[in-house]
Write a protein that holds these residues in place. Structure first.
Motif, PDB file in Angstrom:
ATOM      1  N   ASP A   9      -4.648  11.523  11.166  1.00 60.70           N
ATOM      2  CA  ASP A   9      -4.670  11.044   9.780  1.00 60.70           C
ATOM      3  C   ASP A   9      -5.373  12.027   8.857  1.00 60.70           C
ATOM      4  O   ASP A   9      -6.482  12.491   9.146  1.00 60.70           O
ATOM      5  CB  ASP A   9      -5.356   9.676   9.719  1.00 60.70           C
ATOM      6  CG  ASP A   9      -4.593   8.637  10.516  1.00 60.70           C
ATOM      7  OD1 ASP A   9      -3.361   8.562  10.351  1.00 60.70           O
ATOM      8  OD2 ASP A   9      -5.219   7.921  11.316  1.00 60.70           O
ATOM      9  N   GLY A  15      -2.093  11.627   4.545  1.00 59.22           N
ATOM     10  CA  GLY A  15      -2.508  10.245   4.375  1.00 59.22           C
ATOM     11  C   GLY A  15      -3.019   9.680   5.681  1.00 59.22           C
ATOM     12  O   GLY A  15      -3.054  10.367   6.712  1.00 59.22           O
ATOM     13  N   SER A  17      -2.576   6.803   8.475  1.00 58.79           N
ATOM     14  CA  SER A  17      -1.582   5.852   8.984  1.00 58.79           C
ATOM     15  C   SER A  17      -2.181   4.468   9.196  1.00 58.79           C
ATOM     16  O   SER A  17      -1.497   3.449   8.999  1.00 58.79           O
ATOM     17  CB  SER A  17      -0.966   6.359  10.295  1.00 58.79           C
ATOM     18  OG  SER A  17      -1.953   6.519  11.304  1.00 58.79           O
ATOM     19  N   TYR A  19      -4.689   3.033   7.451  1.00 60.95           N
ATOM     20  CA  TYR A  19      -4.820   2.422   6.129  1.00 60.95           C
ATOM     21  C   TYR A  19      -3.446   2.024   5.588  1.00 60.95           C
ATOM     22  O   TYR A  19      -3.276   0.931   5.032  1.00 60.95           O
ATOM     23  CB  TYR A  19      -5.500   3.409   5.186  1.00 60.95           C
ATOM     24  CG  TYR A  19      -5.650   2.918   3.766  1.00 60.95           C
ATOM     25  CD1 TYR A  19      -6.483   1.841   3.473  1.00 60.95           C
ATOM     26  CD2 TYR A  19      -4.975   3.544   2.720  1.00 60.95           C
ATOM     27  CE1 TYR A  19      -6.630   1.394   2.163  1.00 60.95           C
ATOM     28  CE2 TYR A  19      -5.118   3.100   1.414  1.00 60.95           C
ATOM     29  CZ  TYR A  19      -5.944   2.026   1.142  1.00 60.95           C
ATOM     30  OH  TYR A  19      -6.080   1.586  -0.145  1.00 60.95           O
ATOM     31  N   GLU A  20      -2.450   2.881   5.776  1.00 65.27           N
ATOM     32  CA  GLU A  20      -1.107   2.584   5.278  1.00 65.27           C
ATOM     33  C   GLU A  20      -0.462   1.437   6.043  1.00 65.27           C
ATOM     34  O   GLU A  20       0.307   0.655   5.463  1.00 65.27           O
ATOM     35  CB  GLU A  20      -0.231   3.829   5.336  1.00 65.27           C
ATOM     36  CG  GLU A  20      -0.606   4.892   4.327  1.00 65.27           C
ATOM     37  CD  GLU A  20      -0.491   4.403   2.888  1.00 65.27           C
ATOM     38  OE1 GLU A  20       0.407   3.596   2.586  1.00 65.27           O
ATOM     39  OE2 GLU A  20      -1.321   4.832   2.058  1.00 65.27           O
ATOM     40  N   TRP A  21      -0.744   1.304   7.336  1.00 67.03           N
ATOM     41  CA  TRP A  21      -0.247   0.143   8.081  1.00 67.03           C
ATOM     42  C   TRP A  21      -0.818  -1.140   7.484  1.00 67.03           C
ATOM     43  O   TRP A  21      -0.111  -2.136   7.319  1.00 67.03           O
ATOM     44  CB  TRP A  21      -0.597   0.249   9.564  1.00 67.03           C
ATOM     45  CG  TRP A  21      -0.297  -0.998  10.344  1.00 67.03           C
ATOM     46  CD1 TRP A  21      -1.191  -1.932  10.767  1.00 67.03           C
ATOM     47  CD2 TRP A  21       0.994  -1.461  10.761  1.00 67.03           C
ATOM     48  NE1 TRP A  21      -0.548  -2.946  11.435  1.00 67.03           N
ATOM     49  CE2 TRP A  21       0.797  -2.691  11.450  1.00 67.03           C
ATOM     50  CE3 TRP A  21       2.286  -0.976  10.641  1.00 67.03           C
ATOM     51  CZ2 TRP A  21       1.846  -3.423  12.005  1.00 67.03           C
ATOM     52  CZ3 TRP A  21       3.338  -1.698  11.191  1.00 67.03           C
ATOM     53  CH2 TRP A  21       3.113  -2.909  11.863  1.00 67.03           C
ATOM     54  N   ARG A  23      -1.740  -1.601   4.364  1.00 72.15           N
ATOM     55  CA  ARG A  23      -1.036  -1.835   3.098  1.00 72.15           C
ATOM     56  C   ARG A  23       0.385  -2.346   3.352  1.00 72.15           C
ATOM     57  O   ARG A  23       0.896  -3.192   2.613  1.00 72.15           O
ATOM     58  CB  ARG A  23      -0.991  -0.546   2.293  1.00 72.15           C
ATOM     59  CG  ARG A  23      -2.353  -0.074   1.802  1.00 72.15           C
ATOM     60  CD  ARG A  23      -2.234   1.188   0.976  1.00 72.15           C
ATOM     61  NE  ARG A  23      -1.420   0.952  -0.230  1.00 72.15           N
ATOM     62  CZ  ARG A  23      -0.874   1.907  -0.951  1.00 72.15           C
ATOM     63  NH1 ARG A  23      -1.018   3.174  -0.597  1.00 72.15           N
ATOM     64  NH2 ARG A  23      -0.184   1.620  -2.026  1.00 72.15           N
ATOM     65  N   PHE A  24       1.014  -1.831   4.391  1.00 75.65           N
ATOM     66  CA  PHE A  24       2.376  -2.241   4.735  1.00 75.65           C
ATOM     67  C   PHE A  24       2.431  -3.724   5.083  1.00 75.65           C
ATOM     68  O   PHE A  24       3.299  -4.461   4.599  1.00 75.65           O
ATOM     69  CB  PHE A  24       2.882  -1.390   5.903  1.00 75.65           C
ATOM     70  CG  PHE A  24       4.207  -1.810   6.466  1.00 75.65           C
ATOM     71  CD1 PHE A  24       5.396  -1.415   5.867  1.00 75.65           C
ATOM     72  CD2 PHE A  24       4.269  -2.583   7.626  1.00 75.65           C
ATOM     73  CE1 PHE A  24       6.630  -1.796   6.398  1.00 75.65           C
ATOM     74  CE2 PHE A  24       5.485  -2.960   8.161  1.00 75.65           C
ATOM     75  CZ  PHE A  24       6.670  -2.571   7.549  1.00 75.65           C
ATOM     76  N   ARG A  84       6.775   4.364   5.086  1.00 76.55           N
ATOM     77  CA  ARG A  84       5.455   4.929   4.820  1.00 76.55           C
ATOM     78  C   ARG A  84       5.235   6.297   5.471  1.00 76.55           C
ATOM     79  O   ARG A  84       4.758   7.223   4.818  1.00 76.55           O
ATOM     80  CB  ARG A  84       4.350   3.962   5.277  1.00 76.55           C
ATOM     81  CG  ARG A  84       4.404   2.584   4.623  1.00 76.55           C
ATOM     82  CD  ARG A  84       4.223   2.650   3.117  1.00 76.55           C
ATOM     83  NE  ARG A  84       4.378   1.351   2.494  1.00 76.55           N
ATOM     84  CZ  ARG A  84       3.381   0.623   2.023  1.00 76.55           C
ATOM     85  NH1 ARG A  84       2.147   1.051   2.108  1.00 76.55           N
ATOM     86  NH2 ARG A  84       3.628  -0.552   1.446  1.00 76.55           N
ATOM     87  N   MET A  88       4.551  10.845   4.430  1.00 78.13           N
ATOM     88  CA  MET A  88       3.309  11.536   4.763  1.00 78.13           C
ATOM     89  C   MET A  88       3.545  12.783   5.608  1.00 78.13           C
ATOM     90  O   MET A  88       2.603  13.469   5.997  1.00 78.13           O
ATOM     91  CB  MET A  88       2.353  10.595   5.508  1.00 78.13           C
ATOM     92  CG  MET A  88       1.849   9.430   4.671  1.00 78.13           C
ATOM     93  SD  MET A  88       0.508   8.513   5.498  1.00 78.13           S
ATOM     94  CE  MET A  88       1.445   7.564   6.701  1.00 78.13           C
TER      95      MET A  88
END
Length: 221
Positions: A9, A15, A17, A19-21, A23-24, A84, A88
């Protein structure tokens, strides 16, 4: 033989991953937006400052995995990759990985993010080995707890050494060792290798790399 280790990450990815998971799953209504989004953001700030309690964070981050069947989670992850992770992707990071693989180096991604989130990403990168925080399972379903030592801060050293031992290897098996990372949290493992490389580093790691004369690399230019 040489060894090349890569943080994931904000190093090989543009980005985070994990944190994005979070948000997802918020955006897709899988968790309560108000509570989860605020806690996810708070933990991310703690991570960036080096103050995060990894066990407290894992209780939060792994709980949603225990609330849905594994097959549904796998389908969701395929969607996550499209929505997502593709955004990235860093061509220069892929080229770096490919260069080490092409040289015949033993390569592994070493990441604090759990193996469910990161496994498909690492496979897409073509890296044959991964050392990641392990989410516990029973009969193929996630329990919401971690198993073993999280691959975080000094825990990365322990997990890498156990992985090397499983291959009949140790640090002394290699002529050269590399670790690429962006994060102050990875200082312990950076200090273990012969070639520490700061990649698009956070301010603390940037200052430390300059003080120690470590190379500083950008994969985003």
């Amino acid at each position: 033989m040489n060894l090349a280790l890569f943080d994931l990450d904000n190093t090989l990815l543009k980005g985070d991953s994990d944190y994005e998971w979070g948000r997802f799953i918020v955006d897709h209504g899988l968790v309560d937006r108000n509570e989860y989004e605020s806690r996810n953001a708070a933990f991310y700030e703690q991570y960036k400052s080096g103050t995060m309690n990894i066990f407290e964070y894992l209780r939060f981050a792994l709980a949603p995995l225990a609330q849905r069947p594994r097959a549904e989670l796998e389908t969701l992850h395929e969607q996550f990759m499209r929505e997502r992770v593709e955004g990235m992707w860093l061509p220069a990071a892929q080229a770096l990985v490919d260069r080490h693989l092409g040289a015949g180096d033993l390569c592994a991604v070493v990441t604090a993010t759990n193996a469910f989130v990161t496994g498909p990403i690492v496979r897409k990168l073509g890296v044959p080995h991964m050392v990641a925080t392990t989410p516990a399972q029973e009969a193929g379903e996630f329990t919401g707890a971690p198993r073993g030592t999280p691959a975080f801060q000094a825990g990365k050293i322990e997990r890498v050494e156990h992985w090397l031992e499983s291959l009949g290897l140790h640090w002394g098996s290699f002529d050269q060792t590399w670790f690429y990372s962006d994060s102050l949290n990875d200082l312990p493992l950076l200090e273990c290798v012969s070639n520490p490389v700061a990649v698009d580093p956070d301010p603390t790691l940037n200052a430390e790399a300059r003080r120690r004369g470590w190379p500083i690399l950008s994969l985003r230019g």
